[in-house]
Design a protein around this motif. Structure first.
Motif, PDB file in Angstrom:
ATOM      1  N   ARG A  12      -2.525  -6.166  -1.735  1.00 42.90           N
ATOM      2  CA  ARG A  12      -2.533  -5.289  -0.568  1.00 42.90           C
ATOM      3  C   ARG A  12      -3.371  -5.859   0.576  1.00 42.90           C
ATOM      4  NH1 ARG A  12      -3.632  -0.461  -4.793  1.00 42.90           N
ATOM      5  NH2 ARG A  12      -1.620  -0.657  -5.863  1.00 42.90           N
ATOM      6  N   MET A  38      -1.341   5.744   2.417  1.00 41.14           N
ATOM      7  CA  MET A  38      -1.415   4.294   2.549  1.00 41.14           C
ATOM      8  C   MET A  38      -2.866   3.828   2.647  1.00 41.14           C
ATOM      9  SD  MET A  38       0.257   1.769   5.458  1.00 41.14           S
ATOM     10  CE  MET A  38      -0.944   2.255   6.712  1.00 41.14           C
ATOM     11  N   HIS A  39      -3.688   4.559   3.403  1.00 44.53           N
ATOM     12  CA  HIS A  39      -5.090   4.172   3.576  1.00 44.53           C
ATOM     13  C   HIS A  39      -5.927   4.445   2.327  1.00 44.53           C
ATOM     14  CE1 HIS A  39      -5.288   2.879   7.769  1.00 44.53           C
ATOM     15  NE2 HIS A  39      -4.345   3.783   8.008  1.00 44.53           N
ATOM     16  N   ALA A  49      -4.834   3.773  -0.689  1.00 44.50           N
ATOM     17  CA  ALA A  49      -4.439   2.839  -1.742  1.00 44.50           C
ATOM     18  C   ALA A  49      -5.620   1.951  -2.120  1.00 44.50           C
ATOM     19  CB  ALA A  49      -3.278   1.980  -1.268  1.00 44.50           C
ATOM     20  N   CYS A  69       0.825  -1.212   0.000  1.00 42.32           N
ATOM     21  CA  CYS A  69       0.000   0.000   0.000  1.00 42.32           C
ATOM     22  C   CYS A  69       0.858   1.260   0.000  1.00 42.32           C
ATOM     23  CB  CYS A  69      -0.924   0.008   1.218  1.00 42.32           C
ATOM     24  SG  CYS A  69      -2.275  -1.175   1.147  1.00 42.32           S
ATOM     25  N   SER A  70       1.953   1.244   0.754  1.00 41.74           N
ATOM     26  CA  SER A  70       2.811   2.428   0.825  1.00 41.74           C
ATOM     27  C   SER A  70       3.581   2.654  -0.467  1.00 41.74           C
ATOM     28  CB  SER A  70       3.801   2.284   1.994  1.00 41.74           C
ATOM     29  OG  SER A  70       3.115   2.260   3.212  1.00 41.74           O
ATOM     30  N   ALA A  76      -7.893  -1.076  -2.838  1.00 37.68           N
ATOM     31  CA  ALA A  76      -7.903  -2.420  -2.252  1.00 37.68           C
ATOM     32  C   ALA A  76      -7.757  -3.483  -3.332  1.00 37.68           C
ATOM     33  CB  ALA A  76      -9.201  -2.635  -1.481  1.00 37.68           C
TER      34      ALA A  76
END
Length: 257
Positions: free
Chosen positions: A225, A216-217, A219, A164-165, A221
């Motif tokens: 991830r 990150m949040h 990103a 995600c990062s 789904a």
């Protein structure tokens, strides 16, 4: 008569001070001798040297000379790894380093522990490099519990955070340690997790941290991830420290079950 009493008092006080000083010096000498003997024992791991012998306790000269020569010989013959007690994690690290073509384990330094795991910093003779082109050391966690109980969820969680990062347009990103391996000891008496060692030093940037966390949040789904269902939850239950944490899949806006 008064001066006679005063002389006796001063003489008694002087005797007390003198005897106390002698006792303190003697106690300090004994403590120093025991300290040197303890250091020598830790170097040699020899019950013959570690057993106290009154014959060399009077002067300490002959005992100290022979002990020093033996310690020097022992240091030449023993490798750093052979001076520490063997542990199941050492066997796992040796097999893993060979499997990954990282050479052999050069050093393993304990860095602490918790109520459920122990931590070490590990270096190898042929290390990989990270995204910045720097040589990688490894942060290793080991536990008496199984991998399924302890490290499998943490490993997959770090992989999901890493993915995600790394996603997006190249803006601020969290520095997530890369996971190299997690599994059970071959003996079945515990488990381990090997990840990239991060040197957490220097000044922080709270603004950049906030942006990276939000990124990150945000990103998308997907399975890589850790969220193929595009819902709240995770593919498996994990732990917070040693406490189990259930992660059932819950559809958005459906409330908490």
């Amino acid at each position: 008569r008064g001066s006679e009493l005063e002389r006796r008092y001063n003489s008694s006080l002087l005797a007390v001070i003198l005897s106390s000083s002698i006792w303190l010096v003697w106690t300090a000498w004994i403590m120093l001798f025991r300290r040197r003997l303890s250091i020598l024992c830790s170097l040699l791991h020899s019950p013959l040297v570690c057993s106290f012998q009154p014959s060399c306790g009077r002067s300490g000269t002959s005992c100290g000379r022979s002990g020093g020569a033996a310690a020097a010989a022992a240091r030449q013959q023993l490798t750093p790894k052979s001076r520490i007690m063997a542990s199941p994690i050492d066997d796992e690290l040796a097999s893993w380093a060979q499997e990954m073509n990282f050479g052999v384990v050069d050093k393993r330094v304990p860095t602490g522990s918790s109520g459920w795991a122990s931590f070490s910093k590990v270096s190898v003779t042929n290390p990989p490099t990270n995204e910045d082109g720097k040589t990688v050391s490894f942060f290793v966690k080991s536990s008496g519990r199984s991998n399924a109980e302890m490290f499998e969820g943490e490993s997959l969680g770090l992989d999901a955070m890493y993915a995600c990062s790394a996603a997006g347009d190249g803006g601020d990103a969290l520095r997530i340690p890369k996971v190299y391996k997690s599994g059970d000891f071959a003996s079945g008496n515990g488990s381990f997790l090997i990840m990239e060692y991060l040197n957490l030093a220097g000044r922080s940037d709270d603004l950049a941290l906030g942006k990276a966390l939000a990124r990150m949040h945000l990103a998308e789904a997907n399975e890589e991830r850790g969220n193929a269902k595009k819902a709240f939850g995770f593919p498996l239950d994990n732990t917070i420290g040693g406490t189990p944490q259930p992660n059932p899949w819950t559809a958005p806006n459906s409330g908490t079950k």
